[in-house]
Scaffold this motif. Structure first.
Motif, PDB file in Angstrom:
ATOM      1  N   PHE A 116       9.392   2.964   4.382  1.00  0.00           N
ATOM      2  CA  PHE A 116       9.150   4.085   3.747  1.00  0.00           C
ATOM      3  C   PHE A 116       9.994   3.777   2.067  1.00  0.00           C
ATOM      4  N   GLU A 117      10.736   2.760   2.261  1.00  0.00           N
ATOM      5  CA  GLU A 117      11.462   2.194   1.049  1.00  0.00           C
ATOM      6  C   GLU A 117      10.445   1.500  -0.019  1.00  0.00           C
ATOM      7  N   ASN A 118       9.545   0.854   0.721  1.00  0.00           N
ATOM      8  CA  ASN A 118       8.379  -0.094  -0.063  1.00  0.00           C
ATOM      9  C   ASN A 118       7.086   0.243   0.509  1.00  0.00           C
ATOM     10  N   PRO A 119       6.493   1.448  -0.130  1.00  0.00           N
ATOM     11  CA  PRO A 119       5.276   1.816   0.392  1.00  0.00           C
ATOM     12  C   PRO A 119       4.190   0.845  -0.026  1.00  0.00           C
ATOM     13  N   LEU A 120       3.261   0.794   0.492  1.00  0.00           N
ATOM     14  CA  LEU A 120       1.833   0.135   0.162  1.00  0.00           C
ATOM     15  C   LEU A 120       1.241   0.817  -1.159  1.00  0.00           C
ATOM     16  N   PHE A 121       1.582   2.019  -1.346  1.00  0.00           N
ATOM     17  CA  PHE A 121       1.194   2.745  -2.494  1.00  0.00           C
ATOM     18  C   PHE A 121       2.038   3.776  -2.984  1.00  0.00           C
ATOM     19  N   GLY A 122       2.435   3.655  -4.117  1.00  0.00           N
ATOM     20  CA  GLY A 122       3.724   4.686  -4.454  1.00  0.00           C
ATOM     21  C   GLY A 122       2.872   5.851  -5.236  1.00  0.00           C
ATOM     22  N   ILE A 123       3.448   6.677  -6.034  1.00  0.00           N
ATOM     23  CA  ILE A 123       3.227   7.774  -6.410  1.00  0.00           C
ATOM     24  C   ILE A 123       1.894   7.408  -7.722  1.00  0.00           C
ATOM     25  N   GLU A 124       2.355   6.360  -8.441  1.00  0.00           N
ATOM     26  CA  GLU A 124       1.483   6.120  -9.715  1.00  0.00           C
ATOM     27  C   GLU A 124       0.048   5.488  -8.866  1.00  0.00           C
ATOM     28  N   ASP A 125       0.293   4.902  -7.665  1.00  0.00           N
ATOM     29  CA  ASP A 125      -1.124   4.224  -7.239  1.00  0.00           C
ATOM     30  C   ASP A 125      -1.823   5.315  -6.705  1.00  0.00           C
ATOM     31  N   ILE A 126      -1.103   6.401  -6.148  1.00  0.00           N
ATOM     32  CA  ILE A 126      -1.921   7.705  -5.711  1.00  0.00           C
ATOM     33  C   ILE A 126      -2.425   8.496  -6.820  1.00  0.00           C
ATOM     34  N   GLU A 159      -9.617  -0.871  10.665  1.00  0.00           N
ATOM     35  CA  GLU A 159     -10.422  -0.821  11.782  1.00  0.00           C
ATOM     36  C   GLU A 159     -10.620   0.475  12.319  1.00  0.00           C
ATOM     37  N   LYS A 160      -9.796   1.540  12.297  1.00  0.00           N
ATOM     38  CA  LYS A 160      -9.982   2.786  13.058  1.00  0.00           C
ATOM     39  C   LYS A 160     -10.012   3.884  11.670  1.00  0.00           C
ATOM     40  N   HIS A 161      -9.946   3.326  10.676  1.00  0.00           N
ATOM     41  CA  HIS A 161     -10.195   4.218   9.383  1.00  0.00           C
ATOM     42  C   HIS A 161      -9.116   5.352   9.407  1.00  0.00           C
ATOM     43  N   GLY A 162      -7.729   4.804   9.510  1.00  0.00           N
ATOM     44  CA  GLY A 162      -6.590   5.730   9.433  1.00  0.00           C
ATOM     45  C   GLY A 162      -5.622   5.279   8.360  1.00  0.00           C
ATOM     46  N   ILE A 163      -4.688   6.267   8.120  1.00  0.00           N
ATOM     47  CA  ILE A 163      -3.617   6.154   6.899  1.00  0.00           C
ATOM     48  C   ILE A 163      -2.510   7.029   7.434  1.00  0.00           C
ATOM     49  N   VAL A 164      -1.301   6.531   6.899  1.00  0.00           N
ATOM     50  CA  VAL A 164      -0.091   7.087   7.354  1.00  0.00           C
ATOM     51  C   VAL A 164       0.560   7.275   5.828  1.00  0.00           C
ATOM     52  N   GLY A 165       1.149   8.314   5.615  1.00  0.00           N
ATOM     53  CA  GLY A 165       1.800   8.635   4.176  1.00  0.00           C
ATOM     54  C   GLY A 165       3.138   9.593   4.448  1.00  0.00           C
ATOM     55  N   PHE A 166       3.579   9.932   3.311  1.00  0.00           N
ATOM     56  CA  PHE A 166       4.627  10.750   3.483  1.00  0.00           C
ATOM     57  C   PHE A 166       4.859  11.669   2.309  1.00  0.00           C
TER      58      PHE A 166
END
Length: 169
Positions: free
Chosen positions: A14-24, A46-53
């Protein structure tokens, strides 16, 4: 009984997300009070899934009035968090087309525990079905401190900016 976790046993950073707010913001159109994601921490192509917070703060627009002196995150906002997460995935990976991904419906939504300010809501979504160019159905789940607080299924539909609303011609 809650459904099986879509993504369990993974340590998300969570400290180094793949995409931060600006990317979103480059993908999702929501702004100001309606931005309901803080970061994206996992993509499963592969399963077309995503996890965010979503880091839920005391400054959320609903805190003052829902409920006074006992703020509970409204269920409709929890669903909006999930929709924005699924919408990010659908638009980022061009599943449907359109300028936006809009709500087409929701099924089997269950709220199990409340979400309060100063908690981190972890949201998971995974594609269940797709009709190319027409609709995408995502299963979704929300967790706080590893406990499932809500789950369900949503339908996303592509929306074009220039689309006429029936009766407004």
């Amino acid at each position: 009984m809650p459904p099986k976790l879509l993504y369990g046993g993974i340590d998300f950073d969570f400290e180094n997300p793949l995409f931060g707010i600006e990317d979103i913001r480059e993908i999702n159109p929501q702004r100001f009070e309606m931005e309901q994601l803080s970061g994206i921490v996992h993509i499963d192509n592969e399963k077309h899934g995503i996890v965010g917070f979503k880091d839920v703060t005391e400054d959320e627009f609903w805190v003052r009035g829902h409920m006074p002196d006992f703020p509970l995150m409204p269920g409709v906002i929890l669903c909006e968090c999930s929709a924005q997460l699924a919408g990010f995935y659908a638009r980022k990976f061009k599943l449907l087309g359109g300028d936006f991904l809009g709500f087409g419906g929701m099924n089997d939504v269950r709220f199990r525990y409340p979400v309060y300010p100063n908690q981190r809501l972890v949201i998971m979504a995974q594609l269940a079905r797709i009709r190319a160019g027409k609709r995408a159905e995502f299963n979704f789940q929300g967790l706080v401190e590893g406990k499932m607080v809500f789950s369900g299924q949503m339908i996303g539909v592509p929306i074009d900016k220039n689309q006429q609303i029936p009766g407004t011609e």
